[in-house]
Design an enzyme around this catalytic site. Structure first.
Site, PDB file in Angstrom:
ATOM      1  N   SER A 213     -10.948  45.863 -38.653  1.00  0.00           N
ATOM      2  CA  SER A 213     -12.029  45.596 -39.615  1.00  0.00           C
ATOM      3  C   SER A 213     -13.452  45.812 -39.141  1.00  0.00           C
ATOM      4  O   SER A 213     -14.385  45.709 -39.929  1.00  0.00           O
ATOM      5  CB  SER A 213     -11.908  44.177 -40.143  1.00  0.00           C
ATOM      6  OG  SER A 213     -10.910  44.153 -41.135  1.00  0.00           O
TER       7      SER A 213
ATOM      8  N   SER B 259     -12.200  45.297 -43.221  1.00  0.00           N
ATOM      9  CA  SER B 259     -12.741  44.357 -44.171  1.00  0.00           C
ATOM     10  C   SER B 259     -14.243  44.118 -44.068  1.00  0.00           C
ATOM     11  O   SER B 259     -14.853  43.670 -45.039  1.00  0.00           O
ATOM     12  CB  SER B 259     -12.020  43.012 -44.003  1.00  0.00           C
ATOM     13  OG  SER B 259     -12.297  42.452 -42.734  1.00  0.00           O
TER      14      SER B 259
ATOM     15  N   LYS C 187     -21.402  38.852 -41.427  1.00  0.00           N
ATOM     16  CA  LYS C 187     -20.233  38.885 -42.306  1.00  0.00           C
ATOM     17  C   LYS C 187     -20.037  37.498 -42.906  1.00  0.00           C
ATOM     18  O   LYS C 187     -20.167  36.492 -42.200  1.00  0.00           O
ATOM     19  CB  LYS C 187     -18.999  39.298 -41.479  1.00  0.00           C
ATOM     20  CG  LYS C 187     -17.735  39.516 -42.307  1.00  0.00           C
ATOM     21  CD  LYS C 187     -16.585  40.011 -41.421  1.00  0.00           C
ATOM     22  CE  LYS C 187     -15.371  40.419 -42.225  1.00  0.00           C
ATOM     23  NZ  LYS C 187     -14.268  40.930 -41.379  1.00  0.00           N
TER      24      LYS C 187
HETATM   25  N1  GLN Z   1      -7.007  46.276 -42.743  1.00  0.00           N
HETATM   26  C1  GLN Z   1      -6.432  45.237 -41.956  1.00  0.00           C
HETATM   27  C2  GLN Z   1      -5.773  44.205 -42.836  1.00  0.00           C
HETATM   28  O1  GLN Z   1      -5.868  44.325 -43.994  1.00  0.00           O
HETATM   29  C3  GLN Z   1      -7.438  44.675 -41.017  1.00  0.00           C
HETATM   30  C4  GLN Z   1      -8.098  43.429 -41.403  1.00  0.00           C
HETATM   31  C5  GLN Z   1      -9.039  42.909 -40.361  1.00  0.00           C
HETATM   32  O2  GLN Z   1      -9.194  43.470 -39.279  1.00  0.00           O
HETATM   33  N2  GLN Z   1      -9.661  41.793 -40.690  1.00  0.00           N
HETATM   34  O3  GLN Z   1      -5.151  43.305 -42.373  1.00  0.00           O
END
Ligand code: GLN
Length: 469
Positions: free
Chosen positions: A183, A159, A84
């Site tokens: 995410s 994400s 990532k």
């Molecule tokens: N969808 C969540 C957010 O927007 C999770 C993000 C994450 O786990 N990095 O905060």
């Protein structure tokens, strides 16, 4: 080697390498060919061909030297990895998918990256994600959205969008990710691969762009439970650089285990096929001798409110360091979502509002933690949906941030409680999009989750399939 013949698991890859059916260099050739062919998915921000070939050459030399105990010393020998783009990679551009860091070349690697390379892994490139990991669809990337490999009209989840898509499409064998509110588990679920969110404090965050420091958890994606376990074992444990990481005793699986099904995760708004597939998974466990029982996590309904106070508060503090002086570009280059979170976070932390929002949220967070503690007094693990729906369409939620935030409703509680979660694929819905479920356990119960995950794979003879691209 044809790029359609790339093995799908770590053990098959290593068997092929050690039996000299193909070399690591040929493997890298095949991966890079496939990545190039699947450019439309936009799974990678940066592909590092030179570094990958160099590392493959080293792996080939290790193999031709016939070293004894080679797999014991190099458990990720020849494993193609997508990192990532939040993970610092020495000498390789790291952007966090934001224009702010567009030209940033780190001078050191994250602990996880360094450990995986030392174990024989081959970094193929840096995967796309929502900028700064803010998002649930991959659409917040400043480098364009990633597409779902099963159907390009749909999002891959976020994400860690590119990591999940790259593993699902066979553009890497495994990939790394971070899970702050879902995410890893949610994109794994949307793309039909296995995703592990470890216990908070099990894997070092050193060298990883911070999102919300009391929630960030560093995990990985693979095509089988065994593969995510192997990566976890290589990456976990103290490095002396993240004070939350201590080498701890893990919870061991018991001979007769119990799984709890939380009634609060089967409420209105949950897609019918999603709910049915989780119940079908519970039957598989039951048939294999696991006792099922209904449990309650009564404060689940507050989890979203708590998450969207605590998380932006920490985001607003962490993003303060990108002042345009030390790293790359000015703050004006932050995208709309980062700006929204900086403003929300600054607001809930400001004098006069702190007690009403931030402090209150921390108190309710303690109640969510207690909910899980009470449940884990009775059961070894909890079985639940990952997301209320399967993958949604690109553009479907971009105009409505609140709707997007609700995608995290079943994933964020585990982050607030610091507990591990394992997302597993279980098949496809009528539209041909992946379905799956998650197993949650008490802190440091990863071995329990792996055992249950492998039991599910064995009972269903689950074999990952790749989409026809
Ligand atoms: N969808 C969540 C957010 O927007 C999770 C993000 C994450 O786990 N990095 O905060």
């Amino acid at each position: 080697m044809k790029n359609t013949n790339i093995p799908l698991t770590i053990s098959e890859t290593q068997e092929g390498l050690l039996k000299k059916r193909f070399s690591a260099t040929e493997l890298v050739d095949a991966y890079l060919g496939k990545i190039n062919k699947a450019k439309d998915l936009n799974a990678y921000i940066t592909v590092c061909e030179d570094e990958a070939y160099k590392k493959a050459g080293e792996v080939d030399r290790l193999i031709s030297d016939n070293l004894p105990f080679i797999l014991e010393n190099f458990p990720l020998l020849g494993v193609g990895i997508g990192h990532k783009d939040l993970f610092l990679t020495k000498g390789i551009r790291t952007t966090a998918a934001s224009k702010v860091l567009e030209g940033f070349i780190p001078v050191y690697s994250a602990t996880v990256v360094a450990r995986m390379e030392k174990a024989g892994g081959i970094t193929l490139g840096k995967t796309n994600c929502d900028a700064w990991a803010h998002g649930a669809s991959g659409e917040n990337s400043d480098f364009g959205p990633t597409k779902n490999p099963w159907d390009g009209k749909f999002v891959p989840g976020g994400s860690s969008s590119g990591s999940a898509a790259s593993v699902a499409a066979g553009l890497s064998l495994v990939a790394t990710g971070t899970d702050t509110g879902g995410s890893i588990r949610q994109p794994a679920n949307f793309c039909g691969v296995v995703g592990l969110k470890p216990t908070y404090g099990a894997v070092s965050r050193y060298g990883i762009v911070a999102m919300a420091s009391s929630l960030d958890s560093v995990g990985n994606f693979g095509k089988s439970v065994a593969d995510t376990e192997t990566v976890f074992n290589v990456t976990r444990g103290e490095d002396g650089r993240d004070s939350t990481v201590k080498n701890t005793e893990f919870v061991k699986p018991r001979a007769k285990m119990k799984i709890g099904i939380p009634k609060e995760y089967f409420v209105e708004g949950v897609d019918k096929e999603v709910a049915e597939s989780v119940i079908a998974a519970s039957k598989v466990f039951e048939k294999a001798g696991i006792e099922l029982t209904q449990v309650s996590l009564p404060h689940t309904k507050y989890a979203m409110s708590v998450y969207y106070i605590v998380q932006p508060a920490e985001v607003s503090s962490n993003l303060g360091r990108y002042d345009g002086i030390r790293y790359g570009n000015p703050r004006a280059d932050f995208g709309a979502e980062a700006k929204r979170r900086i403003m929300l976070g600054t607001y809930v932390l400001s004098a006069g509002y702190y007690d009403a929002f931030y402090l209150k949220a921390q108190k309710v967070r303690s109640m969510l933690i207690k909910d899980f503690e009470d449940v884990f007094d009775k059961v070894d693990a909890v079985l639940a949906p990952v997301s209320p729906t399967p993958a949604f369409e690109l553009g479907e939620k971009t105009a409505n941030p609140l709707k997007m935030y609700l995608a995290d409703i079943f994933t964020a509680p585990a982050n607030l409680a610091g507990i591990p979660g394992l997302a597993l694929p279980s098949g496809f819905n009528k539209e041909g999009l992946p379905l799956g479920f998650q197993l949650l356990g008490p802190r440091f119960s990863e071995p329990v989750l792996f055992e249950l995950g492998k039991l599910y794979e064995k009972e269903t003879d689950y074999k990952i399939v790749l989409p026809n691209l």
